[in-house]
Scaffold this motif. Structure first.
Motif, PDB file in Angstrom:
ATOM      1  N   ARG A  25       4.353  10.475  -7.091  1.00  0.00           N
ATOM      2  CA  ARG A  25       5.867  10.368  -7.199  1.00  0.00           C
ATOM      3  C   ARG A  25       6.050  11.836  -7.911  1.00  0.00           C
ATOM      4  O   ARG A  25       7.279  12.228  -7.671  1.00  0.00           O
ATOM      5  N   PRO A  26       5.455  12.385  -8.549  1.00  0.00           N
ATOM      6  CA  PRO A  26       5.749  13.536  -9.257  1.00  0.00           C
ATOM      7  C   PRO A  26       5.753  14.743  -8.508  1.00  0.00           C
ATOM      8  O   PRO A  26       6.470  15.798  -8.567  1.00  0.00           O
ATOM      9  N   ALA A  27       5.406  14.480  -7.070  1.00  0.00           N
ATOM     10  CA  ALA A  27       5.358  15.565  -6.071  1.00  0.00           C
ATOM     11  C   ALA A  27       6.517  15.395  -5.157  1.00  0.00           C
ATOM     12  O   ALA A  27       7.027  15.873  -4.366  1.00  0.00           O
ATOM     13  N   VAL A  28       7.269  14.221  -5.175  1.00  0.00           N
ATOM     14  CA  VAL A  28       8.342  13.794  -4.485  1.00  0.00           C
ATOM     15  C   VAL A  28       9.825  13.937  -5.308  1.00  0.00           C
ATOM     16  O   VAL A  28       9.818  13.454  -6.259  1.00  0.00           O
ATOM     17  N   LYS A  29      10.775  14.412  -4.438  1.00  0.00           N
ATOM     18  CA  LYS A  29      12.122  14.420  -5.064  1.00  0.00           C
ATOM     19  C   LYS A  29      12.652  13.027  -5.394  1.00  0.00           C
ATOM     20  O   LYS A  29      12.383  12.102  -4.572  1.00  0.00           O
ATOM     21  N   LYS A  30      13.340  12.840  -6.395  1.00  0.00           N
ATOM     22  CA  LYS A  30      14.008  11.617  -7.040  1.00  0.00           C
ATOM     23  C   LYS A  30      14.446  10.822  -5.626  1.00  0.00           C
ATOM     24  O   LYS A  30      14.240   9.438  -5.323  1.00  0.00           O
ATOM     25  N   GLN A  31      15.541  11.519  -5.074  1.00  0.00           N
ATOM     26  CA  GLN A  31      16.117  10.714  -3.955  1.00  0.00           C
ATOM     27  C   GLN A  31      15.292  10.223  -2.758  1.00  0.00           C
ATOM     28  O   GLN A  31      15.422   9.209  -2.057  1.00  0.00           O
ATOM     29  N   VAL A  32      14.321  10.987  -2.539  1.00  0.00           N
ATOM     30  CA  VAL A  32      13.176  10.663  -1.350  1.00  0.00           C
ATOM     31  C   VAL A  32      12.518   9.828  -1.710  1.00  0.00           C
ATOM     32  O   VAL A  32      12.464   8.925  -0.882  1.00  0.00           O
ATOM     33  N   PHE A  33      12.031   9.813  -2.768  1.00  0.00           N
ATOM     34  CA  PHE A  33      11.078   8.664  -3.402  1.00  0.00           C
ATOM     35  C   PHE A  33      11.892   7.448  -3.245  1.00  0.00           C
ATOM     36  O   PHE A  33      11.528   6.163  -2.915  1.00  0.00           O
ATOM     37  N   LYS A  34      13.199   7.304  -3.845  1.00  0.00           N
ATOM     38  CA  LYS A  34      14.063   6.124  -4.121  1.00  0.00           C
ATOM     39  C   LYS A  34      14.182   5.659  -2.443  1.00  0.00           C
ATOM     40  O   LYS A  34      14.028   4.504  -2.326  1.00  0.00           O
ATOM     41  N   ARG A  35      14.642   6.236  -1.687  1.00  0.00           N
ATOM     42  CA  ARG A  35      15.020   6.154  -0.173  1.00  0.00           C
ATOM     43  C   ARG A  35      13.994   5.339   0.461  1.00  0.00           C
ATOM     44  O   ARG A  35      13.755   4.202   1.172  1.00  0.00           O
ATOM     45  N   ALA A  55      13.272   1.412   1.033  1.00  0.00           N
ATOM     46  CA  ALA A  55      13.099   0.939   2.694  1.00  0.00           C
ATOM     47  C   ALA A  55      11.947  -0.138   2.637  1.00  0.00           C
ATOM     48  O   ALA A  55      12.226  -1.205   3.330  1.00  0.00           O
ATOM     49  N   TRP A  56      10.688  -0.035   2.049  1.00  0.00           N
ATOM     50  CA  TRP A  56       9.720  -0.934   2.214  1.00  0.00           C
ATOM     51  C   TRP A  56      10.072  -2.026   1.314  1.00  0.00           C
ATOM     52  O   TRP A  56       9.753  -3.198   1.734  1.00  0.00           O
ATOM     53  N   ARG A 108       0.830  -1.121  -0.046  1.00  0.00           N
ATOM     54  CA  ARG A 108       0.120  -0.037  -0.068  1.00  0.00           C
ATOM     55  C   ARG A 108       0.948   1.268  -0.034  1.00  0.00           C
ATOM     56  O   ARG A 108       0.625   2.338  -0.792  1.00  0.00           O
ATOM     57  N   SER A 109       1.845   1.398   0.978  1.00  0.00           N
ATOM     58  CA  SER A 109       2.756   2.367   0.830  1.00  0.00           C
ATOM     59  C   SER A 109       3.366   2.888  -0.489  1.00  0.00           C
ATOM     60  O   SER A 109       3.511   3.895  -0.746  1.00  0.00           O
ATOM     61  N   ARG A 110       3.946   1.753  -0.855  1.00  0.00           N
ATOM     62  CA  ARG A 110       4.805   1.772  -1.982  1.00  0.00           C
ATOM     63  C   ARG A 110       3.656   2.408  -3.358  1.00  0.00           C
ATOM     64  O   ARG A 110       4.098   3.038  -4.358  1.00  0.00           O
ATOM     65  N   ALA A 111       2.388   1.753  -3.468  1.00  0.00           N
ATOM     66  CA  ALA A 111       1.472   2.321  -4.385  1.00  0.00           C
ATOM     67  C   ALA A 111       1.196   3.719  -4.286  1.00  0.00           C
ATOM     68  O   ALA A 111       1.140   4.654  -5.169  1.00  0.00           O
ATOM     69  N   LEU A 112       1.142   4.151  -2.835  1.00  0.00           N
ATOM     70  CA  LEU A 112       0.803   5.660  -2.702  1.00  0.00           C
ATOM     71  C   LEU A 112       2.060   6.446  -3.044  1.00  0.00           C
ATOM     72  O   LEU A 112       1.852   7.496  -3.571  1.00  0.00           O
TER      73      LEU A 112
END
Length: 293
Positions: free
Chosen positions: A56-66, A70-71, A47-51
């Motif tokens: 994703r367009p609202a999140v910086k690349k490194q933040v999304f990746k981290r 993690a999940w 669920r968290s990864r789907a959200l």
């Protein structure tokens, strides 16, 4: 816990709350407060990864990746236990489906061989392995919880529109690849993941556009469940094919392959019907954006 985005509220605060809720639920499971911790933790991760992919367009690349990784790593820690459980359940179900063709002794021999193969060499008790994995998961979830409290993202609903459009396009691409006659297990596994993503994303958006999202969410859920069963049987086939002596598992493996082919045909029929349903158009998505302000 509700897993929905609501109109009229800030996107940033809702996303942070939903991600934090899923992390808290997973942490309670890892602490032994639920009957099936592995299932609950893995569901929270999906669920968290789907959200995350939705916004994703609202999140910086490194933040999304981290956050995404993690999940992903938490799910991998529990994959061995999940594989054992799935394979055992599939073997029992194969026995029920093939009651006249397979003897109880044959299935028991396959179960014994499976237990020896999946628990390691030398064999390690599954409970001890799971307990060790859950300790690591608890540590990782606590670290992730701190990160999620201040997750940086832009609070613009247009990013959700873009993220869902991207999700629909990814699902169509993976569907076409997986429906190819020569598609292998990897292509269909990716297809299953994209289907589950879209199902959770439609669930998140359902309060904003119930007439559009509800039927699609139901269709993607059904397809995801069918693909899940198909992948479970494929995993069981993989384990059985590697067992020795082969004479022990050959009848069970033949039955498993037949069942896998049946499941694949059923999944393909449903997918073709879903592909005939037009994707939610940019105009309709703009109406969502207008509704949410």
């Amino acid at each position: 816990m509700d897993f929905h985005l609501v109109a009229g509220r800030g996107l940033k605060s809702q996303v942070r709350r939903l991600l934090a809720d899923q992390c808290a639920l997973a942490l309670r499971a890892a602490q032994g407060r639920v009957a099936d911790p592995v299932h609950v933790i893995r569901t929270c991760g999906k669920r968290s990864r789907a959200l995350l992919r939705l916004v994703r367009p609202a999140v910086k690349k490194q933040v999304f990746k981290r956050t995404n990784h993690a999940w992903r790593d938490i799910g991998r820690l529990l994959s061995a236990d999940r594989d054992r459980t799935v394979a055992r359940a599939c073997l029992v179900e194969i026995r029920k489906r093939q009651a006249t063709a397979l003897s109880t002794a044959t299935v028991r021999a396959a179960l014994s061989a499976l237990a020896g193969q999946t628990s390691g060499s030398p064999p390690t008790p599954a409970k001890k392995t799971l307990a060790k994995s859950l300790r690591i998961v608890r540590r990782d979830l606590k670290a992730l919880r701190k990160h999620l409290r201040t997750l940086p993202l832009e609070s613009a609903w247009s990013h959700v529109v873009a993220g869902f459009s991207r999700g629909q396009a990814a699902w169509v691409r993976s569907s076409r690849l997986a429906l190819h006659a020569r598609a292998g297990t990897t292509a269909r596994h990716t297809w299953r993941k994209r289907t589950k993503d879209l199902r959770h994303q439609a669930q998140l958006l359902e309060p904003l556009a119930p007439t559009l999202c509800a039927p699609r969410a139901a269709g993607w859920k059904e397809l995801g469940d069918r693909l899940g069963k198909e992948q479970d049987v494929a995993l069981t086939c993989q384990h059985l094919a590697g067992m020795r002596p082969a004479i022990t598992t050959r009848p069970v493996l033949a039955a498993a392959y037949r069942w896998q082919r049946e499941l694949r045909r059923a999944s393909n029929r449903l997918a073709k019907r879903l592909l005939e349903t037009p994707a939610i158009s940019p105009r309709q998505m703009q109406e969502w954006q207008h509704t949410t302000g």
